[in-house]
Design a protein around this motif. Structure first.
Motif, PDB file in Angstrom:
ATOM      1  N   SER A   1       2.906  -4.416   5.940  1.00  0.00           N
ATOM      2  CA  SER A   1       2.660  -4.497   4.504  1.00  0.00           C
ATOM      3  C   SER A   1       3.903  -4.183   3.690  1.00  0.00           C
ATOM      4  CB  SER A   1       1.530  -3.543   4.105  1.00  0.00           C
ATOM      5  OG  SER A   1       1.350  -3.553   2.715  1.00  0.00           O
ATOM      6  N   LEU A   2       4.645  -3.144   4.104  1.00  0.00           N
ATOM      7  CA  LEU A   2       5.765  -2.687   3.291  1.00  0.00           C
ATOM      8  C   LEU A   2       6.987  -3.587   3.420  1.00  0.00           C
ATOM      9  CD1 LEU A   2       5.598   1.193   3.597  1.00  0.00           C
ATOM     10  CD2 LEU A   2       4.448  -0.352   2.037  1.00  0.00           C
ATOM     11  N   ILE A   3       7.159  -4.213   4.569  1.00  0.00           N
ATOM     12  CA  ILE A   3       8.323  -5.084   4.745  1.00  0.00           C
ATOM     13  C   ILE A   3       8.136  -6.397   3.987  1.00  0.00           C
ATOM     14  CG2 ILE A   3       9.522  -6.496   6.464  1.00  0.00           C
ATOM     15  CD1 ILE A   3       9.518  -4.184   8.341  1.00  0.00           C
ATOM     16  N   SER A   4       6.874  -6.781   3.732  1.00  0.00           N
ATOM     17  CA  SER A   4       6.615  -8.028   3.010  1.00  0.00           C
ATOM     18  C   SER A   4       7.005  -7.884   1.542  1.00  0.00           C
ATOM     19  CB  SER A   4       5.124  -8.389   3.114  1.00  0.00           C
ATOM     20  OG  SER A   4       4.832  -9.486   2.283  1.00  0.00           O
ATOM     21  N   SER A   5       7.875  -8.776   1.082  1.00  0.00           N
ATOM     22  CA  SER A   5       8.326  -8.724  -0.309  1.00  0.00           C
ATOM     23  C   SER A   5       7.271  -9.256  -1.272  1.00  0.00           C
ATOM     24  CB  SER A   5       9.615  -9.543  -0.476  1.00  0.00           C
ATOM     25  OG  SER A   5       9.387 -10.901  -0.112  1.00  0.00           O
ATOM     26  N   SER A   6       6.228  -9.900  -0.742  1.00  0.00           N
ATOM     27  CA  SER A   6       5.197 -10.485  -1.605  1.00  0.00           C
ATOM     28  C   SER A   6       3.960  -9.602  -1.719  1.00  0.00           C
ATOM     29  CB  SER A   6       4.782 -11.857  -1.068  1.00  0.00           C
ATOM     30  OG  SER A   6       4.271 -11.757   0.245  1.00  0.00           O
ATOM     31  N   SER A   7       3.985  -8.411  -1.119  1.00  0.00           N
ATOM     32  CA  SER A   7       2.819  -7.528  -1.201  1.00  0.00           C
ATOM     33  C   SER A   7       2.643  -7.025  -2.629  1.00  0.00           C
ATOM     34  CB  SER A   7       2.990  -6.333  -0.252  1.00  0.00           C
ATOM     35  OG  SER A   7       3.053  -6.759   1.082  1.00  0.00           O
ATOM     36  N   PRO A   8       1.430  -7.114  -3.181  1.00  0.00           N
ATOM     37  CA  PRO A   8       1.189  -6.577  -4.533  1.00  0.00           C
ATOM     38  C   PRO A   8       1.457  -5.071  -4.572  1.00  0.00           C
ATOM     39  CG  PRO A   8      -0.620  -7.996  -3.838  1.00  0.00           C
ATOM     40  CD  PRO A   8       0.241  -7.776  -2.634  1.00  0.00           C
ATOM     41  N   VAL A   9       1.799  -4.589  -5.773  1.00  0.00           N
ATOM     42  CA  VAL A   9       2.103  -3.162  -5.935  1.00  0.00           C
ATOM     43  C   VAL A   9       0.919  -2.309  -5.498  1.00  0.00           C
ATOM     44  CG1 VAL A   9       2.697  -1.362  -7.592  1.00  0.00           C
ATOM     45  CG2 VAL A   9       3.704  -3.635  -7.828  1.00  0.00           C
ATOM     46  N   ALA A  10      -0.299  -2.724  -5.863  1.00  0.00           N
ATOM     47  CA  ALA A  10      -1.485  -1.949  -5.504  1.00  0.00           C
ATOM     48  C   ALA A  10      -1.643  -1.847  -3.993  1.00  0.00           C
ATOM     49  CB  ALA A  10      -2.729  -2.581  -6.126  1.00  0.00           C
ATOM     50  N   GLU A  11      -1.331  -2.934  -3.270  1.00  0.00           N
ATOM     51  CA  GLU A  11      -1.435  -2.913  -1.806  1.00  0.00           C
ATOM     52  C   GLU A  11      -0.392  -1.987  -1.194  1.00  0.00           C
ATOM     53  OE1 GLU A  11      -0.609  -5.997   1.859  1.00  0.00           O
ATOM     54  OE2 GLU A  11      -1.643  -6.770   0.091  1.00  0.00           O
ATOM     55  N   VAL A  12       0.823  -2.004  -1.740  1.00  0.00           N
ATOM     56  CA  VAL A  12       1.870  -1.105  -1.247  1.00  0.00           C
ATOM     57  C   VAL A  12       1.472   0.345  -1.467  1.00  0.00           C
ATOM     58  CG1 VAL A  12       4.274  -0.380  -1.534  1.00  0.00           C
ATOM     59  CG2 VAL A  12       3.700  -2.808  -1.588  1.00  0.00           C
ATOM     60  N   ALA A  13       0.920   0.639  -2.650  1.00  0.00           N
ATOM     61  CA  ALA A  13       0.504   2.015  -2.953  1.00  0.00           C
ATOM     62  C   ALA A  13      -0.580   2.486  -1.988  1.00  0.00           C
ATOM     63  CB  ALA A  13       0.011   2.097  -4.393  1.00  0.00           C
ATOM     64  N   GLU A  14      -1.550   1.620  -1.709  1.00  0.00           N
ATOM     65  CA  GLU A  14      -2.630   1.991  -0.792  1.00  0.00           C
ATOM     66  C   GLU A  14      -2.096   2.181   0.630  1.00  0.00           C
ATOM     67  OE1 GLU A  14      -6.168   2.880   1.017  1.00  0.00           O
ATOM     68  OE2 GLU A  14      -5.541   2.985  -1.086  1.00  0.00           O
ATOM     69  N   THR A  15      -1.137   1.349   1.042  1.00  0.00           N
ATOM     70  CA  THR A  15      -0.570   1.470   2.376  1.00  0.00           C
ATOM     71  C   THR A  15       0.169   2.793   2.542  1.00  0.00           C
ATOM     72  OG1 THR A  15      -0.309  -0.937   2.506  1.00  0.00           O
ATOM     73  CG2 THR A  15       0.963   0.374   4.054  1.00  0.00           C
TER      74      THR A  15
END
Length: 483
Positions: free
Chosen positions: A266-280
């Motif tokens: 999830s974190l390496i993907s540059s297209s992950s939404p901010v909300a998804e990064v925060a949850e990860t």
């Protein structure tokens, strides 16, 4: 909702519906605690869902997990239904469904609003993530329990761990078996090499081919697919060449790395939404107390990806930032970030520079006590795509075409563009975030500064070069938000 309602009434209705949906999500988040029992979570979600829908008084919900189901009191199915799959490790394990007990006016999908379609998908996604966490936690706890019990005995505990994995997570068991086979081959164990069809019969040895100066392609090396036979043979060879402690440490390391695979992906993907990064990152932080950490090479890769994702692609910035920013720092940053649910934006130049400077000062304060007197301003960060969301919300997309017009026409139309923006409204989720900002800042005066590439980049830190507006930030909450 009736089409005869006034614009003001429609706006109030819209905000009320969004408030119901947010309250529904908050109630569900309260249920998804690490110590919660799965059955209690299912029952709690069944109660939390109906109040979040437009016609809550005739709304019922149902969760199906495998052969088990949980549903509202006096539940009965009807034709007016929407549902979403609950997935664990990318595999559907059940569904969550919402029913209306009587026919209602058509909206975006039957009687359901488009926001309710997104809401039920979000609930299914959060429930799937929670079940995944619980499953992985169970496997890891069982492994630790079995390992601890066997540490007091003369039996080889790693065999019990493998049997447990074989029964509870076969895919993970096979991946670990393959990792062990690779490890044995790479460390020069001949029996392990014989398990692989490593080179074609009649050809010279792999070592000779790799070390030689032959100017021809290497022969294709065909790997045997994972199986119980291959796994049994692999660990039989491992038992002959490694002691029990070494095997157990390797298995433990690979289980930890696999458990953190979702984080890296999830974190390496540059297209992950901010909300998804925060949850990860939030899920990662819950794992840290259990003693699971990211291997250093992976950690640095994730950290650099986060820097590129939120701050800058410039190598000079990245080289400095990775020496002073940690994953936990990014998590704290996300608490003070304003973004839309689908946002994939990053911070502007001023925000990125200020955040990096604050982290450098925090690390250097122990070396130079004078730095303790440097004041770091209280800061909230707005992602770069919020302005685009504002424009879409107010149907202002055509403003982008201004930059292609002649300069005289731009000057002529500029006052009208400014006034059009002033008459626009922020989306409800942004208003909610700005309300939190005002609560944090209190009634202190605020300054809004202009921003452009000539102001906010490395070597050009000229905040407000073109314009700075002072906001008194006085009066009641509504007036301050309007300003």
């Amino acid at each position: 909702m009736s089409s005869k309602e006034t614009p003001t009434t429609k706006l109030i209705w819209f905000l009320q519906e969004r408030a119901k949906e947010l309250s529904c999500l908050y109630r569900i988040e309260e249920l998804l605690k690490p110590e919660s029992n799965l059955e209690d979570v299912y029952k709690g979600i069944i109660e939390a869902v109906p109040p979040g829908w437009q016609y809550s008084e005739i709304c019922q919900s149902k969760i199906t997990i495998g052969s088990s189901s949980y549903q509202s009191a006096n539940f009965r199915e009807s034709p007016w239904m929407q549902s979403a799959n609950i997935q664990v490790l990318d595999q559907p394990i059940g569904t969550i469904s919402v029913y209306y007990t009587q026919e209602m006016p058509n909206e975006d999908q039957g009687p359901f609003l488009k926001e309710e379609i997104k809401l039920i998908s979000t609930i299914a996604e959060r429930l799937g993530a929670f079940i995944t966490d619980q499953k992985m936690k169970y496997v890891f706890q069982e492994y630790r329990t079995a390992a601890q019990e066997l540490l007091d005995n003369t039996k080889t505990e790693w065999r019990v761990v493998l049997d447990l994995l074989r029964q509870t997570d076969r895919n993970l068991y096979l991946r670990i078996s393959h990792k062990m086979l690779n490890h044995l081959c790479w460390t020069g164990v001949d029996e392990a090499k014989q398990l692989l069809e490593y080179y074609s019969p009649g050809e010279r040895g792999a070592d000779e081919e790799l070390l030689g100066e032959s100017n021809r392609p290497f022969y294709r090396k065909t790997l045997i697919s994972s199986s119980d036979f291959l796994s049994d043979q692999t660990f039989a060879i491992a038992a002959d060449h490694l002691n029990a402690t070494e095997i157990l440490k390797l298995i433990q390391k690979w289980i930890q790395q696999d458990k953190l695979g979702f984080l890296v992906k999830s974190l390496i993907s540059s297209s992950s939404p901010v909300a998804e990064v925060a949850e990860t990152i939030r899920r990662y932080r819950r794992m840290v107390p259990e003693g699971i950490g990211i291997p250093n090479p992976t950690k640095r890769s994730v950290l650099v990806s986060l820097i590129r994702r939120f701050f800058s692609e410039q190598l000079d910035f990245i080289n400095v930032a990775k020496q002073h920013i940690e994953i936990d720092d990014v998590f704290e940053l996300l608490h003070n970030m304003i973004y839309t649910p689908e946002s994939i934006g990053r911070l502007g130049g001023k925000s990125a520079g200020l955040f990096l400077a604050s982290q450098i000062l925090k690390k250097l304060v122990n070396e130079n006590t004078l730095l303790a007197d440097v004041k770091i301003p209280k800061t909230w960060y707005v992602t770069s795509d919020v302005v685009l969301h504002f424009m879409n919300f107010n149907n202002l997309e055509e403003v982008i075409e201004q930059k292609y017009k002649e300069i005289d026409q731009i000057r002529l139309e500029y006052p009208n563009v400014v006034q059009t923006f002033k008459n626009g409204h922020f989306p409800p989720e942004i208003v909610k975030s700005l309300s939190a900002v005002l609560d944090d800042f209190g009634d202190c005066p605020l300054i809004v500064r202009s921003s452009s590439l000539l102001e906010d980049r490395a070597g050009a830190a000229f905040s407000g070069k073109y314009k700075s507006l002072l906001l008194a930030n006085q009066g009641d909450k509504a007036d301050r938000l309007e300003a």
